[in-house]
Design a protein around this motif. Structure first.
Motif, PDB file in Angstrom:
ATOM      1  N   PHE A  31     -59.908  55.222 -75.111  1.00  0.00           N
ATOM      2  CA  PHE A  31     -61.012  55.075 -74.530  1.00  0.00           C
ATOM      3  C   PHE A  31     -62.343  55.915 -75.171  1.00  0.00           C
ATOM      4  O   PHE A  31     -63.330  55.431 -75.098  1.00  0.00           O
ATOM      5  CB  PHE A  31     -61.027  55.483 -73.030  1.00  0.00           C
ATOM      6  N   TYR A  32     -61.929  57.168 -75.419  1.00  0.00           N
ATOM      7  CA  TYR A  32     -63.004  58.045 -75.905  1.00  0.00           C
ATOM      8  C   TYR A  32     -63.607  57.543 -77.198  1.00  0.00           C
ATOM      9  O   TYR A  32     -65.078  57.504 -77.507  1.00  0.00           O
ATOM     10  CB  TYR A  32     -62.273  59.346 -76.172  1.00  0.00           C
ATOM     11  N   ALA A  33     -62.769  57.015 -78.092  1.00  0.00           N
ATOM     12  CA  ALA A  33     -63.384  56.536 -79.211  1.00  0.00           C
ATOM     13  C   ALA A  33     -64.293  55.079 -79.022  1.00  0.00           C
ATOM     14  O   ALA A  33     -65.381  55.077 -79.567  1.00  0.00           O
ATOM     15  CB  ALA A  33     -62.212  55.732 -80.173  1.00  0.00           C
ATOM     16  N   ARG A  34     -63.960  54.268 -77.864  1.00  0.00           N
ATOM     17  CA  ARG A  34     -64.930  53.327 -77.675  1.00  0.00           C
ATOM     18  C   ARG A  34     -66.122  53.781 -76.865  1.00  0.00           C
ATOM     19  O   ARG A  34     -66.908  53.206 -77.357  1.00  0.00           O
ATOM     20  CB  ARG A  34     -63.831  52.175 -77.013  1.00  0.00           C
ATOM     21  N   PHE A  35     -65.986  54.771 -76.038  1.00  0.00           N
ATOM     22  CA  PHE A  35     -67.161  55.431 -75.470  1.00  0.00           C
ATOM     23  C   PHE A  35     -67.964  55.753 -76.226  1.00  0.00           C
ATOM     24  O   PHE A  35     -69.195  55.565 -76.519  1.00  0.00           O
ATOM     25  CB  PHE A  35     -66.569  56.431 -74.659  1.00  0.00           C
ATOM     26  N   ARG A  36     -67.576  56.649 -77.482  1.00  0.00           N
ATOM     27  CA  ARG A  36     -68.270  57.044 -78.632  1.00  0.00           C
ATOM     28  C   ARG A  36     -69.125  56.060 -79.166  1.00  0.00           C
ATOM     29  O   ARG A  36     -70.269  56.017 -79.507  1.00  0.00           O
ATOM     30  CB  ARG A  36     -67.729  57.981 -79.808  1.00  0.00           C
ATOM     31  N   GLU A  37     -68.461  54.831 -79.431  1.00  0.00           N
ATOM     32  CA  GLU A  37     -69.034  53.591 -80.214  1.00  0.00           C
ATOM     33  C   GLU A  37     -70.073  52.983 -79.363  1.00  0.00           C
ATOM     34  O   GLU A  37     -71.241  52.725 -79.624  1.00  0.00           O
ATOM     35  CB  GLU A  37     -67.982  52.654 -80.415  1.00  0.00           C
ATOM     36  N   VAL A  38     -70.042  52.812 -77.869  1.00  0.00           N
ATOM     37  CA  VAL A  38     -70.960  52.496 -77.251  1.00  0.00           C
ATOM     38  C   VAL A  38     -71.924  53.409 -76.951  1.00  0.00           C
ATOM     39  O   VAL A  38     -73.308  52.766 -76.950  1.00  0.00           O
ATOM     40  CB  VAL A  38     -70.303  52.128 -75.638  1.00  0.00           C
ATOM     41  N   MET A  39     -71.824  54.726 -76.999  1.00  0.00           N
ATOM     42  CA  MET A  39     -72.902  55.625 -76.631  1.00  0.00           C
ATOM     43  C   MET A  39     -73.663  55.680 -78.055  1.00  0.00           C
ATOM     44  O   MET A  39     -75.083  55.549 -78.070  1.00  0.00           O
ATOM     45  CB  MET A  39     -72.282  57.050 -76.486  1.00  0.00           C
ATOM     46  N   LEU A  40     -73.078  55.319 -79.428  1.00  0.00           N
ATOM     47  CA  LEU A  40     -73.918  55.306 -80.590  1.00  0.00           C
ATOM     48  C   LEU A  40     -74.998  54.065 -80.371  1.00  0.00           C
ATOM     49  O   LEU A  40     -75.897  54.268 -80.820  1.00  0.00           O
ATOM     50  CB  LEU A  40     -72.839  55.072 -81.563  1.00  0.00           C
ATOM     51  N   HIS A  41     -74.453  53.060 -79.973  1.00  0.00           N
ATOM     52  CA  HIS A  41     -75.056  52.015 -79.948  1.00  0.00           C
ATOM     53  C   HIS A  41     -76.448  52.008 -78.843  1.00  0.00           C
ATOM     54  O   HIS A  41     -77.529  51.663 -79.043  1.00  0.00           O
ATOM     55  CB  HIS A  41     -74.363  50.620 -79.529  1.00  0.00           C
ATOM     56  N   ALA A  42     -76.034  52.676 -77.754  1.00  0.00           N
ATOM     57  CA  ALA A  42     -77.213  53.014 -76.630  1.00  0.00           C
ATOM     58  C   ALA A  42     -78.138  53.600 -77.281  1.00  0.00           C
ATOM     59  O   ALA A  42     -79.241  53.642 -77.068  1.00  0.00           O
ATOM     60  CB  ALA A  42     -76.404  53.489 -75.387  1.00  0.00           C
ATOM     61  N   CYS A  43     -77.625  54.926 -78.082  1.00  0.00           N
ATOM     62  CA  CYS A  43     -78.738  55.700 -78.473  1.00  0.00           C
ATOM     63  C   CYS A  43     -79.416  55.275 -79.635  1.00  0.00           C
ATOM     64  O   CYS A  43     -80.828  55.442 -79.508  1.00  0.00           O
ATOM     65  CB  CYS A  43     -77.844  57.048 -79.020  1.00  0.00           C
ATOM     66  N   ALA A  44     -79.095  54.410 -80.338  1.00  0.00           N
ATOM     67  CA  ALA A  44     -79.820  53.592 -81.508  1.00  0.00           C
ATOM     68  C   ALA A  44     -80.692  52.740 -80.915  1.00  0.00           C
ATOM     69  O   ALA A  44     -81.872  52.696 -81.372  1.00  0.00           O
ATOM     70  CB  ALA A  44     -78.864  53.006 -82.502  1.00  0.00           C
ATOM     71  N   ARG A  45     -80.044  51.835 -79.903  1.00  0.00           N
ATOM     72  CA  ARG A  45     -81.087  50.759 -79.233  1.00  0.00           C
ATOM     73  C   ARG A  45     -82.137  51.248 -78.563  1.00  0.00           C
ATOM     74  O   ARG A  45     -83.329  50.732 -78.455  1.00  0.00           O
ATOM     75  CB  ARG A  45     -80.038  49.963 -78.740  1.00  0.00           C
ATOM     76  N   TYR A  46     -81.949  52.528 -77.704  1.00  0.00           N
ATOM     77  CA  TYR A  46     -82.883  52.913 -76.972  1.00  0.00           C
ATOM     78  C   TYR A  46     -83.655  54.313 -77.208  1.00  0.00           C
ATOM     79  O   TYR A  46     -84.265  54.972 -76.409  1.00  0.00           O
ATOM     80  CB  TYR A  46     -82.285  52.843 -75.641  1.00  0.00           C
ATOM     81  N   ALA A  47     -83.557  54.535 -78.584  1.00  0.00           N
ATOM     82  CA  ALA A  47     -84.179  55.933 -79.253  1.00  0.00           C
ATOM     83  C   ALA A  47     -83.792  56.927 -78.398  1.00  0.00           C
ATOM     84  O   ALA A  47     -84.788  57.567 -77.716  1.00  0.00           O
ATOM     85  CB  ALA A  47     -85.594  55.415 -79.158  1.00  0.00           C
ATOM     86  N   LEU A  48     -82.568  57.311 -78.418  1.00  0.00           N
ATOM     87  CA  LEU A  48     -82.159  58.490 -77.469  1.00  0.00           C
ATOM     88  C   LEU A  48     -81.222  59.370 -78.286  1.00  0.00           C
ATOM     89  O   LEU A  48     -80.587  58.923 -79.313  1.00  0.00           O
ATOM     90  CB  LEU A  48     -81.249  58.115 -76.361  1.00  0.00           C
ATOM     91  N   ALA A  49     -81.303  60.867 -78.148  1.00  0.00           N
ATOM     92  CA  ALA A  49     -80.415  61.840 -78.688  1.00  0.00           C
ATOM     93  C   ALA A  49     -79.676  62.389 -77.447  1.00  0.00           C
ATOM     94  O   ALA A  49     -80.156  62.375 -76.321  1.00  0.00           O
ATOM     95  CB  ALA A  49     -81.334  63.016 -79.279  1.00  0.00           C
ATOM     96  N   CYS A  50     -78.540  62.607 -77.565  1.00  0.00           N
ATOM     97  CA  CYS A  50     -77.563  63.079 -76.488  1.00  0.00           C
ATOM     98  C   CYS A  50     -77.175  64.418 -76.830  1.00  0.00           C
ATOM     99  O   CYS A  50     -76.046  64.690 -77.710  1.00  0.00           O
ATOM    100  CB  CYS A  50     -76.496  62.146 -76.438  1.00  0.00           C
ATOM    101  N   PRO A  51     -77.761  65.399 -76.629  1.00  0.00           N
ATOM    102  CA  PRO A  51     -77.507  67.057 -76.913  1.00  0.00           C
ATOM    103  C   PRO A  51     -75.993  67.435 -76.244  1.00  0.00           C
ATOM    104  O   PRO A  51     -75.286  68.237 -76.827  1.00  0.00           O
ATOM    105  CB  PRO A  51     -78.415  67.863 -76.511  1.00  0.00           C
ATOM    106  N   ALA A  52     -75.469  66.796 -75.335  1.00  0.00           N
ATOM    107  CA  ALA A  52     -74.370  66.968 -74.724  1.00  0.00           C
ATOM    108  C   ALA A  52     -73.736  65.886 -73.702  1.00  0.00           C
ATOM    109  O   ALA A  52     -74.596  65.130 -73.159  1.00  0.00           O
ATOM    110  CB  ALA A  52     -74.432  68.312 -73.624  1.00  0.00           C
ATOM    111  N   TYR A  53     -72.414  65.639 -73.721  1.00  0.00           N
ATOM    112  CA  TYR A  53     -71.835  64.858 -72.902  1.00  0.00           C
ATOM    113  C   TYR A  53     -70.517  65.480 -72.737  1.00  0.00           C
ATOM    114  O   TYR A  53     -69.746  66.215 -73.605  1.00  0.00           O
ATOM    115  CB  TYR A  53     -71.430  63.293 -73.428  1.00  0.00           C
ATOM    116  N   VAL A  54     -69.822  64.949 -71.608  1.00  0.00           N
ATOM    117  CA  VAL A  54     -68.448  65.284 -71.538  1.00  0.00           C
ATOM    118  C   VAL A  54     -67.958  64.159 -70.429  1.00  0.00           C
ATOM    119  O   VAL A  54     -68.361  63.582 -69.410  1.00  0.00           O
ATOM    120  CB  VAL A  54     -68.289  66.571 -70.378  1.00  0.00           C
ATOM    121  N   LEU A  55     -66.826  63.906 -70.874  1.00  0.00           N
ATOM    122  CA  LEU A  55     -65.863  62.668 -70.085  1.00  0.00           C
ATOM    123  C   LEU A  55     -64.844  63.610 -69.126  1.00  0.00           C
ATOM    124  O   LEU A  55     -63.998  64.241 -69.987  1.00  0.00           O
ATOM    125  CB  LEU A  55     -65.254  61.749 -70.676  1.00  0.00           C
TER     126      LEU A  55
END
Length: 183
Positions: free
Chosen positions: A41-65
């Motif tokens: 799940f974590y690997a897929r989460f990172r993949e989706v996060m990467l697409h969200a960040c790229a698509r919507y011009a975002l940086a994520c300085p921190a996350y935790v699941l």
């Protein structure tokens, strides 16, 4: 069986979530369901996060699941950044990955005020996010938690566990924001 009416938390006007906004999002599973968090799940989460960040011009300085929720701190990188749409995108794709587990109806958000966005204050907020599993007693040191990190598109090795993380993050962040301003 009586249906429970879902309450909706108030939201600020959409403009507060666009552009260079800084927002802490908390996504919680219904009835605090667990059992979904693991390496796959974590690997897929990172993949989706990467697409969200790229698509919507975002940086994520921190996350935790965590076993029943997750925290994501996003910084808008330019005028086209839209955290409402990014959150909708993230939740849509995570819902597919969660299987029978569902996310609560809406994410909780906290739009950071100007003083919370200063480098030292933001670093403290991120540290608080990363230490969530340690405070919960899952691990002795936050660095041991495998489901935490940061994301900046184009920099896959950016890791808050590494010395010099903040210096590197702010240098890269400034470069990206400057490039966006020149467009």
């Amino acid at each position: 069986m009586a249906l429970l009416r879902r309450s909706h938390l108030p939201r600020l006007p959409r403009i507060w979530y666009q552009g260079r906004a800084a927002v802490l999002w908390t996504h919680t599973t219904e009835v605090r369901a667990t059992g979904w968090l693991g390496p796959e799940f974590y690997a897929r989460f990172r993949e989706v996060m990467l697409h969200a960040c790229a698509r919507y011009a975002l940086a994520c300085p921190a996350y935790v699941l965590m076993p029943d929720h997750g925290h994501v701190l996003w910084l808008g990188l330019g005028a086209s950044s839209d955290q409402w749409e990014a959150t909708r995108f993230l939740r849509k794709h995570l819902a597919r990955l969660l299987g029978p587990v569902r996310l609560q109806d809406r994410a909780h958000d906290h739009v950071l005020r100007e003083n919370e966005r200063e480098k030292g204050a933001l670093a403290s907020a991120c540290q608080y996010i990363w230490e969530n599993p340690q405070r919960a007693g899952f691990i002795a040191k936050w660095e041991e938690w495998p489901f935490a990190g940061a994301m900046l598109v184009g920099y896959p090795n950016l890791d808050p566990r590494e010395a010099g993380y903040w210096e590197e993050f702010w240098k890269l962040h400034a470069r990206i924001v400057e490039a966006d301003a020149e467009r």
